[in-house]
Design a protein around this motif. Structure first.
Motif, PDB file in Angstrom:
ATOM      1  N   ASN A 288      37.567  32.382  27.411  1.00 23.52           N
ATOM      2  CA  ASN A 288      37.576  33.699  28.059  1.00 23.52           C
ATOM      3  C   ASN A 288      36.260  34.055  28.741  1.00 23.52           C
ATOM      4  O   ASN A 288      36.246  34.821  29.701  1.00 23.52           O
ATOM      5  CB  ASN A 288      37.915  34.787  27.030  1.00 23.52           C
TER       6      ASN A 288
ATOM      7  N   PHE B 149      46.783  25.963  31.592  1.00 21.14           N
ATOM      8  CA  PHE B 149      46.660  27.420  31.627  1.00 21.14           C
ATOM      9  C   PHE B 149      45.218  27.845  31.349  1.00 21.14           C
ATOM     10  O   PHE B 149      44.670  28.743  31.992  1.00 21.14           O
ATOM     11  CB  PHE B 149      47.630  28.010  30.601  1.00 21.14           C
TER      12      PHE B 149
ATOM     13  N   LEU C  50      38.240  35.071  31.679  1.00 21.24           N
ATOM     14  CA  LEU C  50      39.478  35.858  31.650  1.00 21.24           C
ATOM     15  C   LEU C  50      39.416  37.093  32.545  1.00 21.24           C
ATOM     16  O   LEU C  50      40.401  37.462  33.173  1.00 21.24           O
ATOM     17  CB  LEU C  50      39.805  36.267  30.200  1.00 21.24           C
ATOM     18  N   ILE C  51      38.248  37.745  32.593  1.00 18.21           N
ATOM     19  CA  ILE C  51      38.142  38.973  33.400  1.00 18.21           C
ATOM     20  C   ILE C  51      38.405  38.651  34.874  1.00 18.21           C
ATOM     21  O   ILE C  51      39.166  39.356  35.551  1.00 18.21           O
ATOM     22  CB  ILE C  51      36.758  39.635  33.209  1.00 18.21           C
ATOM     23  N   GLU C  52      37.797  37.562  35.358  1.00 14.87           N
ATOM     24  CA  GLU C  52      38.009  37.140  36.747  1.00 14.87           C
ATOM     25  C   GLU C  52      39.487  36.798  36.967  1.00 14.87           C
ATOM     26  O   GLU C  52      40.062  37.093  38.012  1.00 14.87           O
ATOM     27  CB  GLU C  52      37.122  35.927  37.069  1.00 14.87           C
TER      28      GLU C  52
ATOM     29  N   VAL D  85      42.051  38.065  35.244  1.00 18.47           N
ATOM     30  CA  VAL D  85      42.812  39.329  35.234  1.00 18.47           C
ATOM     31  C   VAL D  85      42.624  40.068  36.554  1.00 18.47           C
ATOM     32  O   VAL D  85      43.580  40.608  37.119  1.00 18.47           O
ATOM     33  CB  VAL D  85      42.387  40.226  34.039  1.00 18.47           C
ATOM     34  N   GLN D  86      41.371  40.052  37.062  1.00 13.84           N
ATOM     35  CA  GLN D  86      41.094  40.677  38.362  1.00 13.84           C
ATOM     36  C   GLN D  86      41.999  40.112  39.443  1.00 13.84           C
ATOM     37  O   GLN D  86      42.605  40.858  40.215  1.00 13.84           O
ATOM     38  CB  GLN D  86      39.635  40.412  38.763  1.00 13.84           C
TER      39      GLN D  86
ATOM     40  N   ARG E 113      44.790  38.688  39.032  1.00 16.07           N
ATOM     41  CA  ARG E 113      46.171  39.083  38.778  1.00 16.07           C
ATOM     42  C   ARG E 113      46.430  40.534  39.193  1.00 16.07           C
ATOM     43  O   ARG E 113      47.455  40.853  39.791  1.00 16.07           O
ATOM     44  CB  ARG E 113      46.461  38.896  37.290  1.00 16.07           C
ATOM     45  N   LEU E 114      45.473  41.412  38.867  1.00 20.87           N
ATOM     46  CA  LEU E 114      45.629  42.824  39.245  1.00 20.87           C
ATOM     47  C   LEU E 114      45.671  42.973  40.760  1.00 20.87           C
ATOM     48  O   LEU E 114      46.446  43.761  41.302  1.00 20.87           O
ATOM     49  CB  LEU E 114      44.479  43.662  38.660  1.00 20.87           C
TER      50      LEU E 114
ATOM     51  N   LEU F  22      47.268  46.329  41.972  1.00 20.47           N
ATOM     52  CA  LEU F  22      46.747  47.373  41.078  1.00 20.47           C
ATOM     53  C   LEU F  22      45.243  47.592  41.265  1.00 20.47           C
ATOM     54  O   LEU F  22      44.670  48.523  40.712  1.00 20.47           O
ATOM     55  CB  LEU F  22      47.031  47.018  39.619  1.00 20.47           C
ATOM     56  N   LEU F  23      44.611  46.706  42.023  1.00 15.30           N
ATOM     57  CA  LEU F  23      43.170  46.873  42.262  1.00 15.30           C
ATOM     58  C   LEU F  23      42.913  46.985  43.751  1.00 15.30           C
ATOM     59  O   LEU F  23      43.517  46.255  44.534  1.00 15.30           O
ATOM     60  CB  LEU F  23      42.401  45.666  41.708  1.00 15.30           C
TER      61      LEU F  23
END
Lengths: 421, 169
Positions: free
Chosen positions: B97, B145, B155-157, B159-160, B162-163, B168-169
């Motif tokens: 992560n 994966f 993980l933050i990158e 999720v970014q 993905r958003l 959503l972003l």
């Protein structure tokens, strides 16, 4: 098609699937996410990088400043402040300030936030405690917490399940802590690595909720992803008048597939002690007899509940802590503290010359309140005895249940409770 | 992704209290954490570790608490990759992560290595090459994966991305 275990069913439901199998990677919706004053500050920093105006659901995020609180020093005060500000900014419903706060894994079940069938993640390894209520609950890190606060979901690999059957009736002075220490001693600290642990059998069916929470709490010490007990009468009684919402209990199928089944007979089990520096160095208390101790801690997310305090008080009543020993008693939540007061337990501890503290994780992780000097030996009802865990790298920690801890505090050395009672 | 570095050897069950003792969990700064990384196990590590060095250990590396400060301290110290016989699961997740490469190796590898020797690591293929002698060891690469998360940098990158994808972003 064979049946599924409780954990497989809960993860399948969370993933919106009919069935899942061990090894499947699934993205699941989480019911509750938890952080504390050590792990949430890292998560808050990561969450900020996402630039979101809201968390996925302010009622499903729980923040508990319990590790270094009441604040130990300026840096820990800054971390608690970061938590408080985040809670206020994002309207976090379940933020517990000092004075209302308790040790997270005692507090959340007590508040009725933990329910059977739920999926709960927490940025704290002992989040696995909630499996005692038939939830799937597991510890994660801060970045996972940040992602879960943003999305309300997280990926998991479906774990294989190990089944632990405890037959027989537990002898006097033996409790949930002794069962789980014995189990970790039997399978080792990586005996359940990446796997779920299902605890069952007649001894578990008779075990009160406090002892069940203790057992699930230490699944992580065997490397487990989660530990759980399927909901039964004791679970439903515990939830009566406490559950914050409705729930649906989930059970393992009778033809569920287990990676392995371990069967233990507890009828002649002695109280257990884990020797430093690993929770797997477990011996019956008779093998530890005579080991001199400097400090005893009764508390933590493992054994700071009312039942633990009652057992300790029964042994300490009318006795004094050995003059060479410091005894710290830490009720895990404010409600436990209040009830211990009402039952006269706190008076017994104070009369015995123990120090009674407000709820905190403090000494368990060598955070504050009871740090050990070099060469000192502690006996604790906590969960880890790694090198340096409670302070100096040359200090030692032995782990046990509340009965052995209280009796040994009186004796000044590790002793079977029977010898004091 | 290919890495090359010098080996630091550790045993089985290196716990997170050993990687970063709780007394230092009052900062989230990887460089500050790195100053105390593994200090109770090897007082020289934090002082002498160099960017790109490799930590090689036995089974159950990172057992114990969920503190992400443990992989953060190792990352802050410049460790290029952690190679272990097995990892405790929370540490495993945390490392991926935060974008710290990890690799599971065969059980016999740590005993064959000498502290300070140089290895080349191919993360995608799960290959470890001992530069002195050139022998090659097959390790288990991360599942695709997780390699995807590592490639995003954490993980933050991920999720970014993905958003952004979801609008959503």
């Amino acid at each position: 098609m064979p049946g599924q275990t409780m954990v497989e069913k809960i993860l399948a439901r969370g993933a919106g699937k009919e069935k899942v199998r061990p090894g499947d990677l699934v993205n699941v919706k989480v019911d509750l996410v938890l952080g504390n004053d050590v792990t949430a500050p890292v998560a808050i920093k990561e969450f900020a990088r996402l630039g979101l105006e809201r968390v996925f659901d302010p009622a499903r995020v729980v923040l508990v400043p319990d590790h270094f609180t009441p604040n130990r020093d300026i840096p820990s005060a800054e971390q608690a402040l970061a938590l408080r500000r985040f809670a206020s900014r994002y309207g976090i419903v379940h933020y517990y300030e000092v004075g209302r706060m308790g040790i997270e894994h005692a507090l959340l079940p007590e508040q009725g936030l933990v329910l059977p069938g739920q999926i709960i993640i927490g940025a704290d390894s002992h989040t696995c405690t909630y499996g005692a209520l038939g939830a799937f609950a597991t510890g994660v890190g801060s970045t996972d917490l940040a992602a879960a606060m943003a999305l309300g979901e997280l990926w998991f690999k479906v774990p294989p399940t190990l089944r632990f059957v405890y037959n027989g009736k537990m002898p006097k002075w033996v409790g949930g802590k002794d069962l789980i220490l014995y189990t970790i001693g039997a399978i080792g600290v990586e005996g359940a690595r990446y796997q779920a642990m299902e605890f069952c059998g007649p001894a578990i069916e008779a075990l009160p909720m406090d002892g069940r929470l203790t057992m699930a709490n230490m699944a992580i010490e065997a490397g487990g992803k989660c530990g759980y007990i399927q909901p039964d009468r004791i679970t439903f009684e515990y939830l009566e008048g406490r559950a914050k919402s409705s729930y649906e209990a989930v059970y393992s199928d009778s033809d569920a597939v287990y990676a392995e089944t371990y069967t233990f007979d507890v009828s002649s089990l002695e109280p257990q002690v884990a020797f430093p520096p690993s929770p797997e160095n477990v011996h019956p208390v008779s093998k530890a007899r005579g080991i001199r101790i400097d400090q005893v801690v009764i508390g933590s997310c493992t054994n700071g509940r009312l039942e633990d305090l009652r057992i300790a008080a029964a042994l300490l009543k009318g006795r004094k802590v050995n003059p060479r020993v410091r005894l710290l008693v830490i009720p895990a939540t404010q409600a436990i503290y209040r009830q211990a007061l009402a039952e006269g337990l706190l008076e017994i501890f104070i009369d015995a010359e123990a120090a009674v503290s407000t709820p905190t994780c403090g000494p368990c992780l060598g955070g504050h309140m009871g740090i050990l000097a070099g060469g000192e030996v502690a006996l604790a009802t906590t969960n880890r005895n790694f090198t340096g865990r409670m302070g100096h790298r040359d200090s030692q920690v032995y782990l046990c249940g509340p009965a052995v801890a209280a009796a040994s505090a009186v004796a000044g050395e590790i002793i079977h409770p029977e010898e004091v009672a | 992704m290919k890495l090359e570095g010098k080996v630091w050897l550790f045993g089985d069950n290196v716990d997170t209290d050993a990687i970063i003792p709780a007394r230092y969990l009052v900062t989230t700064d990887p460089l500050e954490l790195a100053r105390h990384c593994l200090e109770d196990l090897d007082a020289n590590f934090a002082r002498q570790v160099r960017p790109g060095d490799l930590v090689v250990a036995g089974k159950n590396f990172g057992c114990g608490s969920s503190r992400e400060h443990a992989p953060l301290a190792l990352k802050g110290a410049g460790v290029g990759c952690i190679i272990a016989v097995s990892f405790a699961r929370i540490f495993y997740r945390n490392a991926v992560n935060i974008g710290l490469p990890i690799l599971e190796c065969p059980a016999e590898l740590p005993a064959q290595l000498s502290p300070g020797e140089r290895l080349q690591v191919d993360l995608d293929q799960g290959r470890i090459i001992r530069l002195a002698g050139g022998s090659e060891v097959k390790a288990s690469p991360l599942p695709p994966f997780m390699q995807e998360i590592l490639k995003h940098g954490g993980l933050i990158e991920y999720v970014q991305a993905r958003l952004q994808n979801d609008g959503l972003l």
